[in-house]
Design a protein around this motif. Structure first.
Motif, PDB file in Angstrom:
ATOM      1  N   PRO A   1       0.824  -1.216   0.000  1.00 23.29           N
ATOM      2  CA  PRO A   1       0.000   0.000   0.000  1.00 23.29           C
ATOM      3  C   PRO A   1       0.859   1.268   0.000  1.00 23.29           C
ATOM      4  O   PRO A   1       1.925   1.308   0.627  1.00 23.29           O
ATOM      5  CB  PRO A   1      -0.818  -0.122   1.286  1.00 23.29           C
ATOM      6  CG  PRO A   1      -0.857  -1.590   1.579  1.00 23.29           C
ATOM      7  CD  PRO A   1       0.462  -2.127   1.079  1.00 23.29           C
ATOM      8  N   ALA A   2       0.388   2.267  -0.680  1.00 20.78           N
ATOM      9  CA  ALA A   2       1.153   3.508  -0.865  1.00 20.78           C
ATOM     10  C   ALA A   2       1.569   4.154   0.447  1.00 20.78           C
ATOM     11  O   ALA A   2       2.655   4.721   0.543  1.00 20.78           O
ATOM     12  CB  ALA A   2       0.346   4.489  -1.711  1.00 20.78           C
ATOM     13  N   GLN A   3       0.759   4.080   1.457  1.00 17.51           N
ATOM     14  CA  GLN A   3       1.052   4.757   2.726  1.00 17.51           C
ATOM     15  C   GLN A   3       1.745   3.857   3.746  1.00 17.51           C
ATOM     16  O   GLN A   3       1.905   4.247   4.899  1.00 17.51           O
ATOM     17  CB  GLN A   3      -0.255   5.303   3.316  1.00 17.51           C
ATOM     18  CG  GLN A   3      -0.963   6.297   2.425  1.00 17.51           C
ATOM     19  CD  GLN A   3      -0.081   7.475   2.025  1.00 17.51           C
ATOM     20  OE1 GLN A   3       0.662   8.009   2.847  1.00 17.51           O
ATOM     21  NE2 GLN A   3      -0.144   7.872   0.769  1.00 17.51           N
ATOM     22  N   HIS A   4       2.147   2.667   3.354  1.00 11.67           N
ATOM     23  CA  HIS A   4       2.785   1.747   4.305  1.00 11.67           C
ATOM     24  C   HIS A   4       4.115   2.343   4.770  1.00 11.67           C
ATOM     25  O   HIS A   4       4.916   2.804   3.960  1.00 11.67           O
ATOM     26  CB  HIS A   4       3.008   0.376   3.655  1.00 11.67           C
ATOM     27  CG  HIS A   4       3.279  -0.697   4.639  1.00 11.67           C
ATOM     28  ND1 HIS A   4       4.477  -0.809   5.308  1.00 11.67           N
ATOM     29  CD2 HIS A   4       2.500  -1.709   5.089  1.00 11.67           C
ATOM     30  CE1 HIS A   4       4.435  -1.841   6.114  1.00 11.67           C
ATOM     31  NE2 HIS A   4       3.243  -2.412   6.011  1.00 11.67           N
ATOM     32  N   PRO A   5       4.365   2.323   6.083  1.00  7.17           N
ATOM     33  CA  PRO A   5       5.609   2.927   6.600  1.00  7.17           C
ATOM     34  C   PRO A   5       6.888   2.250   6.122  1.00  7.17           C
ATOM     35  O   PRO A   5       7.961   2.855   6.145  1.00  7.17           O
ATOM     36  CB  PRO A   5       5.460   2.818   8.119  1.00  7.17           C
ATOM     37  CG  PRO A   5       4.382   1.835   8.362  1.00  7.17           C
ATOM     38  CD  PRO A   5       3.508   1.819   7.144  1.00  7.17           C
ATOM     39  N   ALA A   6       6.811   1.013   5.669  1.00  4.01           N
ATOM     40  CA  ALA A   6       8.019   0.316   5.204  1.00  4.01           C
ATOM     41  C   ALA A   6       8.510   0.855   3.872  1.00  4.01           C
ATOM     42  O   ALA A   6       9.646   0.588   3.483  1.00  4.01           O
ATOM     43  CB  ALA A   6       7.738  -1.179   5.062  1.00  4.01           C
ATOM     44  N   ARG A   7       7.700   1.628   3.180  1.00  2.00           N
ATOM     45  CA  ARG A   7       8.127   2.178   1.875  1.00  2.00           C
ATOM     46  C   ARG A   7       9.395   3.015   2.007  1.00  2.00           C
ATOM     47  O   ARG A   7      10.238   3.014   1.120  1.00  2.00           O
ATOM     48  CB  ARG A   7       7.015   3.008   1.248  1.00  2.00           C
ATOM     49  CG  ARG A   7       5.965   2.161   0.601  1.00  2.00           C
ATOM     50  CD  ARG A   7       5.242   2.971  -0.469  1.00  2.00           C
ATOM     51  NE  ARG A   7       4.259   2.139  -1.125  1.00  2.00           N
ATOM     52  CZ  ARG A   7       4.484   1.472  -2.250  1.00  2.00           C
ATOM     53  NH1 ARG A   7       5.638   1.532  -2.833  1.00  2.00           N
ATOM     54  NH2 ARG A   7       3.524   0.752  -2.788  1.00  2.00           N
ATOM     55  N   ILE A   8       9.542   3.716   3.114  1.00  2.00           N
ATOM     56  CA  ILE A   8      10.734   4.548   3.312  1.00  2.00           C
ATOM     57  C   ILE A   8      11.979   3.669   3.364  1.00  2.00           C
ATOM     58  O   ILE A   8      12.967   3.937   2.691  1.00  2.00           O
ATOM     59  CB  ILE A   8      10.607   5.399   4.586  1.00  2.00           C
ATOM     60  CG1 ILE A   8       9.473   6.423   4.418  1.00  2.00           C
ATOM     61  CG2 ILE A   8      11.924   6.100   4.912  1.00  2.00           C
ATOM     62  CD1 ILE A   8       9.102   7.156   5.671  1.00  2.00           C
ATOM     63  N   GLY A   9      11.930   2.595   4.149  1.00  2.00           N
ATOM     64  CA  GLY A   9      13.066   1.686   4.241  1.00  2.00           C
ATOM     65  C   GLY A   9      13.376   1.017   2.919  1.00  2.00           C
ATOM     66  O   GLY A   9      14.539   0.858   2.544  1.00  2.00           O
ATOM     67  N   LEU A  10      12.331   0.622   2.205  1.00  2.00           N
ATOM     68  CA  LEU A  10      12.532  -0.038   0.908  1.00  2.00           C
ATOM     69  C   LEU A  10      13.165   0.917  -0.092  1.00  2.00           C
ATOM     70  O   LEU A  10      13.935   0.492  -0.957  1.00  2.00           O
ATOM     71  CB  LEU A  10      11.207  -0.566   0.373  1.00  2.00           C
ATOM     72  CG  LEU A  10      10.689  -1.823   1.053  1.00  2.00           C
ATOM     73  CD1 LEU A  10       9.268  -2.100   0.606  1.00  2.00           C
ATOM     74  CD2 LEU A  10      11.576  -3.014   0.749  1.00  2.00           C
ATOM     75  N   SER A  11      12.841   2.189   0.008  1.00  2.00           N
ATOM     76  CA  SER A  11      13.374   3.139  -0.971  1.00  2.00           C
ATOM     77  C   SER A  11      14.885   3.354  -0.789  1.00  2.00           C
ATOM     78  O   SER A  11      15.544   3.842  -1.702  1.00  2.00           O
ATOM     79  CB  SER A  11      12.644   4.482  -0.856  1.00  2.00           C
ATOM     80  OG  SER A  11      12.948   5.116   0.364  1.00  2.00           O
ATOM     81  N   THR A  12      15.420   2.965   0.354  1.00  2.00           N
ATOM     82  CA  THR A  12      16.864   3.135   0.572  1.00  2.00           C
ATOM     83  C   THR A  12      17.670   1.967   0.041  1.00  2.00           C
ATOM     84  O   THR A  12      18.885   2.031  -0.017  1.00  2.00           O
ATOM     85  CB  THR A  12      17.182   3.306   2.073  1.00  2.00           C
ATOM     86  OG1 THR A  12      16.824   2.114   2.766  1.00  2.00           O
ATOM     87  CG2 THR A  12      16.454   4.507   2.651  1.00  2.00           C
ATOM     88  N   LEU A  13      16.980   0.885  -0.337  1.00  2.00           N
ATOM     89  CA  LEU A  13      17.696  -0.301  -0.843  1.00  2.00           C
ATOM     90  C   LEU A  13      17.987  -0.162  -2.320  1.00  2.00           C
ATOM     91  O   LEU A  13      17.291   0.414  -3.072  1.00  2.00           O
ATOM     92  CB  LEU A  13      16.880  -1.570  -0.585  1.00  2.00           C
ATOM     93  CG  LEU A  13      16.695  -1.929   0.880  1.00  2.00           C
ATOM     94  CD1 LEU A  13      15.762  -3.128   1.014  1.00  2.00           C
ATOM     95  CD2 LEU A  13      18.031  -2.251   1.523  1.00  2.00           C
TER      96      LEU A  13
END
Length: 95
Positions: free
Chosen positions: A83-95
């Motif tokens: 989901p677009a608002q999932h907080p894990a998106r930030i961590g995934l974007s650093t990989l």
């Protein structure tokens, strides 16, 4: 010793592997929520789902790599997105 460009290729390979493993974990979290398995982590939910679906021993499932588990769940995960608002998106974007 390898040159810088070769190390960049290796780094990208491991970053992709980490991202795919994280996505499997997150899929498992959503699966646990959907199934009402409140006390299970993402990978625990993946293991339980695979055990229930295929009737494989849990000990065998726990030894499977994340690549193998993604293959086993390919149909279920087809079209799945975080989901677009999932907080894990930030961590995934650093990989």
């Amino acid at each position: 010793m390898r040159d810088e460009s070769e190390y960049m290729v290796v780094a990208k390979k491991y970053a992709v592997e980490a991202k795919l493993a994280m996505m499997l974990e997150l899929y498992g979290e959503q699966l646990a929520e959907k199934e009402g398995w409140r006390d299970l982590s993402g990978m625990e939910a993946i293991h339980l789902y695979v055990m229930n679906k295929h009737h494989w021993p849990l000990e065998q499932i726990r030894t499977m790599s994340t690549n193998h588990l993604r293959g086993v769940l390919a149909v279920e995960m087809q079209g799945w997105t975080l989901p677009a608002q999932h907080p894990a998106r930030i961590g995934l974007s650093t990989l």
